[in-house]
Design a protein around this motif. Structure first.
Motif, PDB file in Angstrom:
ATOM      1  N   ARG A  72     -11.418   3.195  -3.921  1.00 30.48           N
ATOM      2  CA  ARG A  72     -10.038   3.093  -3.476  1.00 30.48           C
ATOM      3  C   ARG A  72      -9.296   4.382  -3.785  1.00 30.48           C
ATOM      4  NH1 ARG A  72      -5.519   0.075  -2.694  1.00 30.48           N
ATOM      5  NH2 ARG A  72      -6.151  -1.846  -1.666  1.00 30.48           N
ATOM      6  N   TYR A  73      -8.481   4.871  -2.847  1.00 33.91           N
ATOM      7  CA  TYR A  73      -7.774   6.141  -3.017  1.00 33.91           C
ATOM      8  C   TYR A  73      -6.702   6.025  -4.089  1.00 33.91           C
ATOM      9  CZ  TYR A  73      -4.987  10.205  -1.787  1.00 33.91           C
ATOM     10  OH  TYR A  73      -4.288  11.370  -1.825  1.00 33.91           O
TER      11      TYR A  73
ATOM     12  N   ASP B  69      -9.458  -0.458   6.667  1.00 36.98           N
ATOM     13  CA  ASP B  69      -8.588  -0.693   5.511  1.00 36.98           C
ATOM     14  C   ASP B  69      -7.678   0.507   5.306  1.00 36.98           C
ATOM     15  OD1 ASP B  69      -9.839  -3.040   5.069  1.00 36.98           O
ATOM     16  OD2 ASP B  69     -10.766  -2.488   3.156  1.00 36.98           O
TER      17      ASP B  69
ATOM     18  N   GLU C 188      -4.329  -0.820  -6.305  1.00 35.56           N
ATOM     19  CA  GLU C 188      -5.327  -1.743  -6.819  1.00 35.56           C
ATOM     20  C   GLU C 188      -5.880  -2.647  -5.745  1.00 35.56           C
ATOM     21  OE1 GLU C 188      -3.651  -3.953 -10.018  1.00 35.56           O
ATOM     22  OE2 GLU C 188      -3.658  -2.188 -11.319  1.00 35.56           O
ATOM     23  N   SER C 189      -7.092  -3.104  -5.950  1.00 34.39           N
ATOM     24  CA  SER C 189      -7.667  -4.074  -5.021  1.00 34.39           C
ATOM     25  C   SER C 189      -6.832  -5.344  -5.064  1.00 34.39           C
ATOM     26  CB  SER C 189      -9.101  -4.395  -5.409  1.00 34.39           C
ATOM     27  OG  SER C 189      -9.544  -5.490  -4.652  1.00 34.39           O
TER      28      SER C 189
ATOM     29  N   GLU D  22     -16.921   0.544  -7.615  1.00 31.35           N
ATOM     30  CA  GLU D  22     -16.773  -0.898  -7.758  1.00 31.35           C
ATOM     31  C   GLU D  22     -17.701  -1.375  -8.869  1.00 31.35           C
ATOM     32  OE1 GLU D  22     -15.333  -3.191  -4.520  1.00 31.35           O
ATOM     33  OE2 GLU D  22     -16.217  -1.787  -3.126  1.00 31.35           O
TER      34      GLU D  22
ATOM     35  N   ASP E 169      -6.765   1.663   2.392  1.00 29.13           N
ATOM     36  CA  ASP E 169      -6.943   2.327   1.108  1.00 29.13           C
ATOM     37  C   ASP E 169      -7.980   3.449   1.137  1.00 29.13           C
ATOM     38  OD1 ASP E 169      -9.143   0.817   1.445  1.00 29.13           O
ATOM     39  OD2 ASP E 169      -8.981  -0.323  -0.411  1.00 29.13           O
TER      40      ASP E 169
ATOM     41  N   GLU F 272       0.830  -1.219   0.000  1.00 27.69           N
ATOM     42  CA  GLU F 272       0.000   0.000   0.000  1.00 27.69           C
ATOM     43  C   GLU F 272       0.858   1.261   0.000  1.00 27.69           C
ATOM     44  OE1 GLU F 272      -3.093  -0.119  -0.503  1.00 27.69           O
ATOM     45  OE2 GLU F 272      -3.995  -1.874   0.452  1.00 27.69           O
TER      46      GLU F 272
ATOM     47  N   VAL G  18      -0.770   4.704  -0.722  1.00 30.62           N
ATOM     48  CA  VAL G  18      -1.843   5.325   0.066  1.00 30.62           C
ATOM     49  C   VAL G  18      -1.479   5.598   1.524  1.00 30.62           C
ATOM     50  CG1 VAL G  18      -3.689   4.357  -1.313  1.00 30.62           C
ATOM     51  CG2 VAL G  18      -2.851   3.074   0.621  1.00 30.62           C
TER      52      VAL G  18
ATOM     53  N   ARG H 129     -19.472   3.975   1.078  1.00 27.96           N
ATOM     54  CA  ARG H 129     -18.119   3.483   0.842  1.00 27.96           C
ATOM     55  C   ARG H 129     -17.502   4.196  -0.341  1.00 27.96           C
ATOM     56  NH1 ARG H 129     -14.838  -0.685   2.628  1.00 27.96           N
ATOM     57  NH2 ARG H 129     -13.708  -1.865   1.056  1.00 27.96           N
TER      58      ARG H 129
ATOM     59  N   GLN I 243     -11.013   3.363   1.723  1.00 26.19           N
ATOM     60  CA  GLN I 243     -12.376   3.012   1.310  1.00 26.19           C
ATOM     61  C   GLN I 243     -13.309   3.112   2.503  1.00 26.19           C
ATOM     62  OE1 GLN I 243     -11.844  -0.818  -1.025  1.00 26.19           O
ATOM     63  NE2 GLN I 243     -13.247   0.346  -2.304  1.00 26.19           N
TER      64      GLN I 243
END
Ligand code: UDP
Ligand code: MG
Length: 325
Positions: free
Chosen positions: A198-199, A92, A202-203, A126, A94, A12, A15, A195, A96
């Motif tokens: 993602r900032y 999380d 990738e997921s 998403e 990220d 990560e 982020v 929600r 989210q």
């Protein structure tokens, strides 16, 4: 009073800094001490270096560095084992899960709830397929499992010390955390939120790993598929018996010549399929028994850097200054 924030991180680097900024600005508004516990889940990029750098400036940061990538469920478990807080938030990295929701979670905790989970009203960024499959999965698991797993709820939540201790006492290797969270019971409540996408980055979940998680969730919380195969077997056996009777009667009355290659093929293939399916279902459970029976530790830790409260750091500085005098 200490609030621990557990953040599992896996590659990560993009982020982390923005995440820390946002979370610290939220934690600063709270009236009690906090610790930010990053669980580095075997990142292969510069995540760990960045964390170590950040720790120099912020004594609230604690780092648990796992020996390799164990997956998010295990990373959260490690975090729960190492955190010291009277209340614990899992979030999380990220962004989210908006850190700004934490004060609201804390409020509910202070009102006496043991588990306060954040429930998504919407999920931005998403794909429709992901939303659809996720929704379908939650519907299915709700019907088949005996513990009420809340819908549209991720891992973002706050837990009291008592709930964390309860959770830590569940040492199964096949960990479907959303199920375990629900299993412990106690008073639980939801806080609604939107929600965000993602900032950056990738997921880490592919559809294949989500499928695995879904199978994990179902098999660790219900034996319904085993029952299903029993009933399916029963149904086909009854069907076959009735059909057999019908053939005998037909032959006796009409003395039909031998025919029926197609029906034979259909029946053989169908039964073969049903048997393989049932074997597969048994195999899923057997595999899980196998991995439980090995009794391996859930994870191994490479290094652990403890956090310090702001108060402790100030105290130490004072002592140092005094000893100089
Ligand atoms: N994560 C982890 N280990 C993994 C995969 C993910 O610790 O093997 C962390 C990741 O760094 C992030 C969180 O779990 O903080 C959620 O992951 P991601 O955003 O990829 O999942 P999604 O939001 O797409 O479900
Ligand atoms: Mg994410």
């Amino acid at each position: 009073m200490l609030l621990s924030v557990i953040v599992p991180v896996f590659n990560e680097e993009e982020v982390i800094k923005s995440f820390l900024q946002r979370i610290t600005s939220v934690l600063d508004t709270l009236s009690f001490d906090s610790e930010i516990l990053f669980v580095n889940d075997g990142s292969t990029d510069s995540t760990l270096d960045i964390l170590n750098q950040l720790k120099e400036h912020d004594p609230r940061i604690s780092i648990v560095d796992l020996s390799r990538n164990f997956g998010k469920e295990i990373a959260m478990t490690a975090g729960l084992d190492y955190c010291k807080g009277d209340a614990v938030v899992i979030i999380d990295a990220d962004l989210q899960d908006p850190p700004e929701l934490i004060p609201e979670l804390v409020q509910k905790w202070q009102a006496g709830y043991d588990v306060v989970y954040a429930k998504r009203i919407s999920r931005k960024g998403e794909s429709a397929l992901k939303k659809l499959t996720s929704k379908a999965f939650y519907r299915v698991i709700k019907r088949v499992s005996h513990v009420p797993i809340p819908e549209d709820t991720g891992d973002f939540r706050l837990m009291s010390r008592r709930a964390v201790n309860a959770l830590n006492s569940l040492r199964e290797r096949n960990r479907y955390m959303k199920g375990l969270f629900a299993w412990i019971g106690y008073s639980q409540t939801a806080v609604l939120y939107h929600r965000d996408p993602r900032y950056a980055g990738e997921s880490k979940w592919s559809y294949l790993s989500l499928w695995d998680l879904a199978i994990e969730g179902i098999t660790s919380f219900t034996v319904a598929p085993l029952k299903l195969s029993t009933y399916l077997g029963l149904l086909t056996a009854t069907g076959a018996f009735i059909y057999g009777l019908w053939i005998i009667i037909k032959t006796l009355i009409y003395s039909d010549p031998v025919a029926g290659y197609p029906t034979m093929m259909v029946v053989i293939l169908f039964l073969g399929g049903v048997q393989l399916l049932a074997l597969g279902i048994i195999g899923e459970y057997l595999g899980r028994i196998f991995s439980e029976s090995k009794q391996r530790p859930l994870y191994l830790v490479n290094e652990h850097h403890k956090s310090e409260t702001v108060g402790a750091v100030k105290k130490r500085a004072k002592v140092k200054a005094k000893s100089k005098d």
